[in-house]
Design a protein around this motif. Structure first.
Motif, PDB file in Angstrom:
ATOM      1  N   TYR A   1       0.937  -1.291   0.019  1.00 27.40           N
ATOM      2  CA  TYR A   1       0.003  -0.030   0.150  1.00 27.40           C
ATOM      3  C   TYR A   1       0.825   1.192  -0.017  1.00 27.40           C
ATOM      4  O   TYR A   1       2.049   1.144   0.308  1.00 27.40           O
TER       5      TYR A   1
ATOM      6  N   ILE B   1      -5.604   8.616   2.781  1.00 24.24           N
ATOM      7  CA  ILE B   1      -5.843   8.018   1.346  1.00 24.24           C
ATOM      8  C   ILE B   1      -4.743   6.923   0.958  1.00 24.24           C
ATOM      9  O   ILE B   1      -3.497   7.548   0.941  1.00 24.24           O
ATOM     10  N   LYS B   2      -5.273   5.792   0.558  1.00 23.91           N
ATOM     11  CA  LYS B   2      -4.151   4.771   0.175  1.00 23.91           C
ATOM     12  C   LYS B   2      -4.208   4.438  -1.010  1.00 23.91           C
ATOM     13  O   LYS B   2      -5.510   4.348  -1.436  1.00 23.91           O
ATOM     14  N   ARG B   3      -3.480   3.711  -1.777  1.00 19.83           N
ATOM     15  CA  ARG B   3      -3.341   2.997  -3.054  1.00 19.83           C
ATOM     16  C   ARG B   3      -3.117   1.639  -2.590  1.00 19.83           C
ATOM     17  O   ARG B   3      -2.030   1.224  -2.204  1.00 19.83           O
TER      18      ARG B   3
ATOM     19  N   GLU C   1      -5.877  -3.228  -7.972  1.00 20.44           N
ATOM     20  CA  GLU C   1      -5.441  -1.724  -7.367  1.00 20.44           C
ATOM     21  C   GLU C   1      -6.953  -1.247  -6.941  1.00 20.44           C
ATOM     22  O   GLU C   1      -7.768  -1.276  -7.754  1.00 20.44           O
TER      23      GLU C   1
ATOM     24  N   ILE D   1      -8.232   2.225  -4.349  1.00 15.63           N
ATOM     25  CA  ILE D   1      -7.965   3.398  -3.688  1.00 15.63           C
ATOM     26  C   ILE D   1      -8.888   3.333  -2.419  1.00 15.63           C
ATOM     27  O   ILE D   1     -10.241   3.170  -2.439  1.00 15.63           O
TER      28      ILE D   1
ATOM     29  N   THR E   1     -10.033   5.307   1.230  1.00 16.39           N
ATOM     30  CA  THR E   1     -10.344   6.292   2.067  1.00 16.39           C
ATOM     31  C   THR E   1     -10.795   5.873   3.321  1.00 16.39           C
ATOM     32  O   THR E   1     -11.677   5.296   3.597  1.00 16.39           O
TER      33      THR E   1
END
Length: 463
Positions: A358, A369-371, A435, A437, A439
């Motif tokens: 991540y 906020i992460k990927r 992938e 996203i 939050t």
């Protein structure tokens, strides 16, 4: 010959490039391979995969396994030894040697730090063959022929010549520059930290010269108990400086322990102005105007004007600027950050997990906020958070998501919401990387706000 790789160090002198959960042996800052992977490939020059052993920190278990898997090297599970707590090199080596002896009987073992850069040429192989023959009668160290006086390395004074090497007359600690010049003129060798050791001789010598280490493992019923009692001591101080059975084999190869940013500068190629530049990222590059002899490692466009002899390390979440020659003092920065409980001593913006990784894209007091990148066929633990809710949006691949009693498939552009206190799980059932996203919203967003109920990687419990 068996091989024992030491991969438990934290690399505190290379912050912010190296972090506690991603130390320098796993960072790919020279090329596309980690230093650990390079060490494995050198070990396989004289050992089979089943003869390869790794002593590492429990936190690095999956980094070791992932790096081995990437090399397509299958090491038996029992060959990866996970220290419950770091106690320096002598306890780590003793545990590894004892394990090898129990599995294979008396053996000669190459002990290799995992964070060195070495040119494994013919001289390297020849030196290890000589050391293997000597190891039945001596504890063999490898000495590097110095290329210049260096104050960052320990030194070995060769004594009486023996077949394949020399008896060790004495070990010397890191000297000042004038003393280092005298050592080089007197044909001293740099202490490489690599050894060739016979299990029986090594264990006998530890029993004689470091009885507290021997007793800790012999009297304990578990490794955990042994590590409660065993002292924190290096092999040099605890054994090699005391034994009368030490020998040294010279190594005439390129060797760099990469123990500081000054050492990294020496290892990297330079441009026409003496700058060593390493960039990572789609739009990252260096623009230099009247800038000379700098080390610059960056993840973004970095411009320098009229600067010389600087170390500039930019990892996105932290920036280090130091004068070249002061690289050894970076550990003081690490120590102060540790005292402040700053999580940037632990992880980068990108943190690696056994299921993928991540990257923190943005964070504030109330949101993060992460990927998330999830590898094919992998899934996160079944978990719950007390203090935060999460919103997941799929941007690539297909996600199988469990929220409470409900299970759904999400495709690119689709999303779901997970309230605080609800069990949930994210899985990649497909054949391409997933992938997402993520939050996070809540009053507390720490990585320890995780309660795991099921986990494919044995991590059940509080995060």
């Amino acid at each position: 010959m068996k091989a024992l790789i030491l991969a438990g160090g934290k690399g505190t002198r290379l912050w912010p490039l190296s972090r506690e959960l991603m130390p320098k042996q796993f960072v790919r800052f020279i090329d596309g391979e980690s230093l650990f992977q390079k060490t494995v490939k050198r070990a396989l020059l004289f050992s089979r995969p089943e003869e390869l052993f790794v002593v590492t920190n429990r936190d690095y278990r999956f980094r070791v396994l992932d790096d081995l898997r990437e090399l397509d090297v299958e090491v038996p599970t029992g060959n990866v030894l996970l220290e419950p707590v770091g106690r320096n090199t002598l306890p780590a080596i003793f545990w590894g040697m004892k394990t090898i002896q129990e599995m294979f009987g008396d053996s000669v073992v190459a002990v290799l730090p995992s964070d060195h850069l070495i040119d494994a040429n013919e001289d390297y192989l020849t030196a290890f063959k000589r050391a293997e023959r000597l190891a039945k009668n001596y504890l063999v160290a490898f000495g590097i022929k110095p290329t210049r006086p260096h104050t960052g390395y320990g030194y070995i004074k060769p004594g009486e010549a023996i077949e394949g090497g020399y008896r060790v007359e004495e070990f010397r600690e890191k000297p000042d520059i004038e003393t280092a010049k005298r050592y080089v003129e007197a044909n001293y060798l740099w202490n490489s930290g690599m050894f060739a050791l016979d299990t029986e001789l090594f264990i006998d010598e530890v029993k004689r010269h470091a009885p507290e280490v021997y007793a800790a493992f012999e009297n304990a019923s578990t490794v955990g108990e042994a590590y409660v009692e065993v002292p924190d001591v290096s092999i040099d101080y605890g054994l090699m400086e005391k034994t009368e059975e030490a020998a040294v084999v010279p190594l005439n190869v390129y060797w760099n322990d990469l123990g500081s940013f000054d050492a990294i500068y020496d290892a990297l190629e330079k441009d026409g102005n003496g700058n060593a530049i390493k960039v990572r990222g789609k739009n990252a590059y260096h623009l230099g105007i009247r800038s000379r002899d700098n080390l610059i490692m960056t993840e973004r466009l970095t411009a320098t004007v009229g600067v010389e002899d600087l170390i500039i390390i930019d990892t996105g979440d932290a920036l280090l600027i130091a004068r070249r020659g002061e690289g050894q003092r970076v550990r003081e920065v690490y120590r102060q950050l540790k005292e402040r409980n700053d999580e940037r001593v632990l992880v980068h913006r990108t943190a690696y997990r056994p299921w993928g990784s991540y990257t923190v894209l943005e964070e504030n007091d109330r949101y993060k906020i992460k990927r998330l990148t999830v590898l094919p066929g992998k899934k996160l633990s079944l978990q719950m958070h007390y203090h935060r809710s999460e919103h997941w949006v799929v941007v690539r691949g297909t996600a199988r998501v469990a929220v409470g009693d409900r299970e759904i498939l999400l495709r690119p552009g689709e999303s779901t919401f997970i309230p605080a206190g609800v069990r949930h799980r994210l899985e990649n059932p497909g054949r391409i990387v997933l992938e997402v996203i993520e939050t996070q919203i809540g009053e507390y967003l720490g990585e320890d706000d995780i309660v795991r109920f099921e986990d494919d990687f044995g991590r059940e419990g509080d995060g």
